[in-house]
Design an enzyme around this catalytic site. Structure first.
Site, PDB file in Angstrom:
ATOM      1  N   THR A  92      10.174  12.028  -3.978  1.00  0.00           N
ATOM      2  CA  THR A  92      10.777  12.697  -5.040  1.00  0.00           C
ATOM      3  C   THR A  92      11.408  11.954  -5.948  1.00  0.00           C
ATOM      4  O   THR A  92      10.988  12.219  -7.234  1.00  0.00           O
ATOM      5  CB  THR A  92      11.542  13.601  -4.608  1.00  0.00           C
ATOM      6  OG1 THR A  92      11.176  14.650  -3.568  1.00  0.00           O
ATOM      7  CG2 THR A  92      12.424  14.506  -5.676  1.00  0.00           C
ATOM      8  N   THR A  94      11.010   8.532  -6.382  1.00  0.00           N
ATOM      9  CA  THR A  94      10.269   7.666  -7.191  1.00  0.00           C
ATOM     10  C   THR A  94       9.257   8.228  -8.224  1.00  0.00           C
ATOM     11  O   THR A  94       9.312   7.844  -9.309  1.00  0.00           O
ATOM     12  CB  THR A  94       9.217   6.774  -6.279  1.00  0.00           C
ATOM     13  OG1 THR A  94       9.846   6.064  -5.342  1.00  0.00           O
ATOM     14  CG2 THR A  94       8.357   5.890  -7.012  1.00  0.00           C
ATOM     15  N   ARG A 142       2.889   2.828  -4.960  1.00  0.00           N
ATOM     16  CA  ARG A 142       3.839   3.065  -3.588  1.00  0.00           C
ATOM     17  C   ARG A 142       2.659   3.346  -2.548  1.00  0.00           C
ATOM     18  O   ARG A 142       1.947   4.237  -2.560  1.00  0.00           O
ATOM     19  CB  ARG A 142       4.472   4.344  -4.136  1.00  0.00           C
ATOM     20  CG  ARG A 142       5.338   4.688  -2.597  1.00  0.00           C
ATOM     21  CD  ARG A 142       6.165   6.098  -3.124  1.00  0.00           C
ATOM     22  NE  ARG A 142       6.757   6.717  -1.988  1.00  0.00           N
ATOM     23  CZ  ARG A 142       8.083   6.386  -1.821  1.00  0.00           C
ATOM     24  NH1 ARG A 142       8.730   5.321  -2.574  1.00  0.00           N
ATOM     25  NH2 ARG A 142       8.952   6.882  -0.701  1.00  0.00           N
ATOM     26  N   HIS A 169      10.850  -2.995  -0.808  1.00  0.00           N
ATOM     27  CA  HIS A 169      11.199  -1.955  -1.893  1.00  0.00           C
ATOM     28  C   HIS A 169      12.170  -2.391  -3.097  1.00  0.00           C
ATOM     29  O   HIS A 169      13.318  -1.863  -3.112  1.00  0.00           O
ATOM     30  CB  HIS A 169      11.999  -0.785  -1.250  1.00  0.00           C
ATOM     31  CG  HIS A 169      11.774   0.579  -1.734  1.00  0.00           C
ATOM     32  ND1 HIS A 169      11.301   0.735  -3.112  1.00  0.00           N
ATOM     33  CD2 HIS A 169      12.143   1.958  -1.520  1.00  0.00           C
ATOM     34  CE1 HIS A 169      11.232   2.052  -3.499  1.00  0.00           C
ATOM     35  NE2 HIS A 169      12.002   2.922  -2.502  1.00  0.00           N
ATOM     36  N   GLN A 172      14.295   0.027  -5.387  1.00  0.00           N
ATOM     37  CA  GLN A 172      15.337   0.790  -4.978  1.00  0.00           C
ATOM     38  C   GLN A 172      16.760  -0.067  -4.988  1.00  0.00           C
ATOM     39  O   GLN A 172      17.656   0.270  -5.249  1.00  0.00           O
ATOM     40  CB  GLN A 172      15.044   1.214  -3.538  1.00  0.00           C
ATOM     41  CG  GLN A 172      16.307   2.111  -2.841  1.00  0.00           C
ATOM     42  CD  GLN A 172      16.796   3.057  -3.368  1.00  0.00           C
ATOM     43  OE1 GLN A 172      15.945   4.149  -3.436  1.00  0.00           O
ATOM     44  NE2 GLN A 172      18.055   3.208  -3.898  1.00  0.00           N
ATOM     45  N   ASP A 264      19.711   3.712   5.852  1.00  0.00           N
ATOM     46  CA  ASP A 264      18.430   4.080   5.579  1.00  0.00           C
ATOM     47  C   ASP A 264      17.651   4.917   6.659  1.00  0.00           C
ATOM     48  O   ASP A 264      18.327   5.155   7.731  1.00  0.00           O
ATOM     49  CB  ASP A 264      17.494   3.072   5.108  1.00  0.00           C
ATOM     50  CG  ASP A 264      16.189   3.684   4.182  1.00  0.00           C
ATOM     51  OD1 ASP A 264      16.154   4.818   3.866  1.00  0.00           O
ATOM     52  OD2 ASP A 264      15.192   2.779   4.491  1.00  0.00           O
ATOM     53  N   SER A 268      10.522   5.832   8.942  1.00  0.00           N
ATOM     54  CA  SER A 268       9.635   5.975   7.804  1.00  0.00           C
ATOM     55  C   SER A 268       8.139   6.709   7.783  1.00  0.00           C
ATOM     56  O   SER A 268       7.721   6.875   9.171  1.00  0.00           O
ATOM     57  CB  SER A 268       9.237   4.548   7.248  1.00  0.00           C
ATOM     58  OG  SER A 268      10.692   3.824   7.215  1.00  0.00           O
ATOM     59  N   CYS A 304      19.402   5.560   0.091  1.00  0.00           N
ATOM     60  CA  CYS A 304      18.418   5.769  -0.717  1.00  0.00           C
ATOM     61  C   CYS A 304      17.770   7.213  -0.869  1.00  0.00           C
ATOM     62  O   CYS A 304      17.151   7.487  -1.719  1.00  0.00           O
ATOM     63  CB  CYS A 304      17.263   4.638  -0.743  1.00  0.00           C
ATOM     64  SG  CYS A 304      16.067   4.915   0.761  1.00  0.00           S
ATOM     65  N   LEU A 305      17.955   7.862   0.210  1.00  0.00           N
ATOM     66  CA  LEU A 305      17.590   9.180   0.347  1.00  0.00           C
ATOM     67  C   LEU A 305      15.831   9.358   0.610  1.00  0.00           C
ATOM     68  O   LEU A 305      15.341   8.505   0.341  1.00  0.00           O
ATOM     69  CB  LEU A 305      17.693  10.123  -0.776  1.00  0.00           C
ATOM     70  CG  LEU A 305      19.243  10.178  -1.172  1.00  0.00           C
ATOM     71  CD1 LEU A 305      19.523  11.167  -2.552  1.00  0.00           C
ATOM     72  CD2 LEU A 305      20.150  10.451   0.038  1.00  0.00           C
ATOM     73  N   PRO A 306      15.323  10.139   1.351  1.00  0.00           N
ATOM     74  CA  PRO A 306      16.058  11.464   1.953  1.00  0.00           C
ATOM     75  C   PRO A 306      16.871  11.360   3.119  1.00  0.00           C
ATOM     76  O   PRO A 306      16.893  10.303   3.662  1.00  0.00           O
ATOM     77  CB  PRO A 306      15.128  12.338   1.951  1.00  0.00           C
ATOM     78  CG  PRO A 306      14.043  11.724   2.292  1.00  0.00           C
ATOM     79  CD  PRO A 306      13.990  10.570   1.592  1.00  0.00           C
ATOM     80  N   ARG A 331      17.974   4.920 -10.164  1.00  0.00           N
ATOM     81  CA  ARG A 331      16.524   4.720 -10.101  1.00  0.00           C
ATOM     82  C   ARG A 331      15.930   4.923 -11.477  1.00  0.00           C
ATOM     83  O   ARG A 331      15.007   4.314 -11.832  1.00  0.00           O
ATOM     84  CB  ARG A 331      15.871   5.730  -9.081  1.00  0.00           C
ATOM     85  CG  ARG A 331      16.257   5.318  -7.353  1.00  0.00           C
ATOM     86  CD  ARG A 331      15.814   4.279  -7.203  1.00  0.00           C
ATOM     87  NE  ARG A 331      14.143   4.325  -7.264  1.00  0.00           N
ATOM     88  CZ  ARG A 331      13.233   4.740  -6.322  1.00  0.00           C
ATOM     89  NH1 ARG A 331      13.842   5.244  -5.093  1.00  0.00           N
ATOM     90  NH2 ARG A 331      12.026   4.791  -6.541  1.00  0.00           N
TER      91      ARG A 331
END
Length: 391
Positions: A92, A94, A142, A169, A172, A264, A268, A304-306, A331
């Site tokens: 979302t 990025t 990405r 990353h 971020q 975080d 992942s 950094c979410l989610p 961001r």
């Protein structure tokens, strides 16, 4: 005489605007454009950038944010430029930050999913890099593998930006640092406390924190430590910059005295099959007010979410100390800089096209006349003076 005149200039500028602060100590350096050369460079990892170069990125990000968001200026710096966006992994933040940020600067973002492009499958990475180079001015990718980015960067004739990989990353972390800079006024001397997985976010912090004079305390479960080669390099950076780096398996030990508590996701994308194993391994790693009790009195929280509740509880996540939503917004402002630097024609001058005038004294931002621009303790004078003055 030069030092006296510059000191007088700074003090008079502050006094004319009703401020009683006195600038006492500063030093002269080389012009910023002589020290920082970003044109045409890839952003694959912050390992490849000096502290001065990263500070410059943050300064530009803060300046664009002020000029566009606060003053409502239109800056079509990338008009006529296009950006290829390769997304093997959905996101979302990025996607939105890249598309809105690039468009705000007058550029045209082109979004490509796995339905549109299969890196190294139907077409070799070499061929993909050459095709994209002929049709776009830069690429943000990405991806799952850092090695794919390395090949793209090697074969492409345009800048490649790492939007996320298994190893790093960087975009971020630029947003994280801008957020902390806005909150604390300075990054130097902060202690970052990482509590979680030894992942790409942590790797990017390890490649950059010491360059700002920040200390890093890391807690990961056994078997989930950061990459050994990255740890070795981070230890070298800490030694060179006089900072502290510690690694432990105890979350409270890592949080002790920390100014910034950071975590975080534990799982992942691509690690879903490990979910049960990872949830068990990360028991005791949730960031709570118990964690915050051993942190510094001015502690803040980043993610950094989610976010998942098992990583951080609601009391911390939604507390006034949580900076996660300003972090998400930043961001956009930092990604704008990562696109802009590779696309400039070499004639762009920060003095005339960028730069609100302000002076940071005791972590307070003071507005000054237009002939001086300041951010992060660095004062940017017009081209006629060509000095950087650090308070």
């Amino acid at each position: 005489m030069l030092f006296i005149n510059l000191r007088t200039l700074l003090n008079n500028a502050a006094l004319r605007n009703g401020h009683n602060f006195v600038v006492r100590n500063f030093r002269c350096g080389q012009p910023v454009q002589d020290k920082v050369q970003l044109k045409g460079r890839d952003l694959l990892t912050l390992k490849n950038f000096t502290g001065e170069e990263i500070k410059y990125m943050l300064w530009l990000s803060a300046d664009l944010k002020f000029r566009i968001k606060q003053k409502g200026e239109y800056l079509p710096l990338l008009q006529g430029k296009s950006l290829g966006m390769i997304f093997e992994k959905r996101s979302t933040r990025t996607r939105l930050s890249t598309e809105t940020g690039f468009a705000l600067l007058g550029g045209h973002p082109c979004f490509l999913t796995t339905d549109d492009i299969h890196l190294g499958v139907n077409e070799s990475l070499t061929d993909t890099a050459r095709v994209l180079s002929s049709m776009t001015d830069a690429v943000l990718a990405r991806v799952y593998k850092q090695s794919d980015l390395d090949i793209l960067a090697k074969e492409a004739s345009i800048p490649i930006v790492n939007g996320l990989s298994d190893l790093y990353h960087p975009i971020q972390i630029l947003a994280d640092y801008l957020t902390l800079q806005e909150h604390y006024g300075s990054l130097k001397g902060l202690t970052l406390s990482w509590i979680g997985d030894g992942n790409n976010i942590l790797h990017s912090i390890m490649m950059s924190a010491a360059k700002f004079g920040m200390h890093l305390q890391v807690a990961t479960p056994k078997g989930y430590e950061p990459d050994p080669s990255i740890t070795k390099l981070a230890e070298q950076y800490a030694k060179e910059n006089g900072t502290k780096l510690s690694l432990t398996n105890d979350p409270l030990e890592a949080a002790c005295g920390g100014n910034v508590l950071i975590t975080d996701t534990w799982i992942s994308m691509g690690q879903e099959e490990e979910k049960k194993k990872r949830l068990q391994a990360f028991q005791g790693y949730q960031v709570t007010m118990k964690t915050a009790k051993v942190a510094a009195p001015d502690w803040t929280f980043l993610h950094c979410l989610p976010r998942k509740p098992e990583e951080v509880d609601d009391e911390v996540f939604y507390s006034p100390r949580s900076l996660v939503f300003p972090e998400a917004e930043n961001r956009k402002w930092t990604i704008m800089v990562s696109k802009k630097w590779g696309l400039e024609d070499g004639e762009f001058s920060v003095w005339t096209q960028l730069g609100h005038s302000c002076l940071l004294v005791n972590n307070k931002q003071l507005v000054l006349p237009i002939y001086i621009t300041c951010s992060y303790g660095i004062y940017f004078f017009p081209e006629s003076l060509q000095y950087i003055i650090s308070a």
